[in-house]
Design an enzyme around this catalytic site. Structure first.
Site, mmCIF file in Angstrom:
data_model
loop_
_atom_site.group_PDB
_atom_site.id
_atom_site.type_symbol
_atom_site.label_atom_id
_atom_site.label_comp_id
_atom_site.label_asym_id
_atom_site.label_seq_id
_atom_site.Cartn_x
_atom_site.Cartn_y
_atom_site.Cartn_z
ATOM 1 C CG ASN A 1 8.221 -8.030 0.093
ATOM 2 O OD1 ASN A 1 8.636 -7.813 -1.035
ATOM 3 N ND2 ASN A 1 6.991 -7.748 0.449
ATOM 4 C CD GLU B 1 8.155 -5.791 -5.495
ATOM 5 O OE1 GLU B 1 9.400 -5.700 -5.479
ATOM 6 O OE2 GLU B 1 7.464 -5.886 -4.474
ATOM 7 C CG ASP C 1 7.434 -4.299 -0.943
ATOM 8 O OD1 ASP C 1 8.060 -5.274 -1.410
ATOM 9 O OD2 ASP C 1 6.302 -3.985 -1.353
#
Length: 295
Positions: free
Chosen positions: A156, A16, A206
């Site tokens: 997010n 991420e 996302d």
């Protein structure tokens, strides 16, 4: 359609939050639920080579969770951890832990980014994805965190337009990228409205980043791609990846013309050889330089 090249082996369980640090000419990203910050340096580093090319990946353990990493304007880095923030030195060694923002063990930090003035916005989520349990926080230069949005489920991606007047934001289960009017002087988010809506069959929004033309690049969890939406909301570029769980993207490299994309193998029960790898594409547009956290 733009092609993407796999840069590393599947070195992350849940990759991420990529960010390019111009001070060191390297990419940083997180293996979130392992609490590690990873660094990618062309032909450099002390760790084992994990990439098909010349890059090296080094892993730095920071905490039980490492949700976001950003350069600090002073020195070192700011890392969002499970319930707050940690300041590190230039080698990503923790040097100061800020007070926890909550005590509930069912919540954790998830994603964030710095506004044009260098304030860090970072949001949370419940481990069980309980609706409305999360919030968005702003960490200011005085190292005080302030809660700025409530009733969020999975906070997010957040990023700002080139002129700083718009903030784009994702609460994933809404299936939207929203946009706020933003004043960098007062740090006030107003006028929230949908920017784009994404069909559930295409995946869920996302992480995101913006390019120098104001285009919004969105990673699609479960959709196996990154999409660029023009400032008017029109879909104009798609990047397909051989991994369904695409998590985030950022621009880096020479002149910020490479788009780096992170992926996840979290929860996968069927084989997906590229899940957890880092990818790179050349979409023909430059990105915006990272704004460091100004402490």
């Amino acid at each position: 359609m733009v092609d993407a090249t796999q840069v590393t082996d599947p070195c992350c369980r849940h990759g991420e939050g990529p960010v390019w640090d111009p001070r060191t000419d390297r990419l940083l990203w997180v293996d979130m639920l392992d609490g590690d910050v990873l660094t990618l340096s062309p032909g450099m580093g002390e760790g084992p080579a994990l990439s098909p090319g010349t890059e090296r990946v080094n892993r730095h353990h920071v905490d039980t969770v490492a949700a976001v990493v950003r350069p600090r304007a002073s020195e070192g880095y700011l890392v969002a951890v499970e319930r707050g923030f940690v300041l590190t030195d230039a080698e990503l060694r923790p040097v100061r832990r800020l007070p926890e923002l909550w005590t509930d063990p069912n919540l954790r930090m998830n994603e964030g980014g710095c506004d044009p003035a260098g304030r860090l916005y970072c949001g949370s989520m419940a481990y069980d994805v309980r609706p409305g349990a999360a919030a968005l926080y702003r960490l200011d230069a005085d190292l005080e965190a302030r809660r700025v949005l409530d009733d969020i489920t999975i906070s997010n991606g957040i990023a700002w337009s080139p002129d700083g007047s718009l903030a784009y934001y994702v609460d994933t289960p809404t299936q939207r990228v929203d946009v706020f009017d933003y004043d960098p002087e007062t740090a006030v988010l107003t006028g929230r409205r949908p920017f784009v809506r994404i069909a559930e069959s295409d995946g869920s929004p996302d992480g995101l980043t913006l390019d120098a033309e104001g285009g919004v690049w969105v990673a699609l969890w479960g959709g196996g791609e990154v999409r660029r939406y023009a400032p008017d909301g029109r879909l104009d570029v798609r990047i397909a990846l051989p991994a369904r769980q695409v998590t985030a993207c950022t621009f880096g490299g020479p002149e910020l013309r490479d788009l780096y994309v992170t992926t996840s193998r979290l929860g996968l029960t069927d084989p997906e050889p590229a899940a957890g790898a880092l990818f790179r594409a050349s979409p023909g547009v430059a990105g915006l330089p990272v704004t460091p956290f100004r402490d």
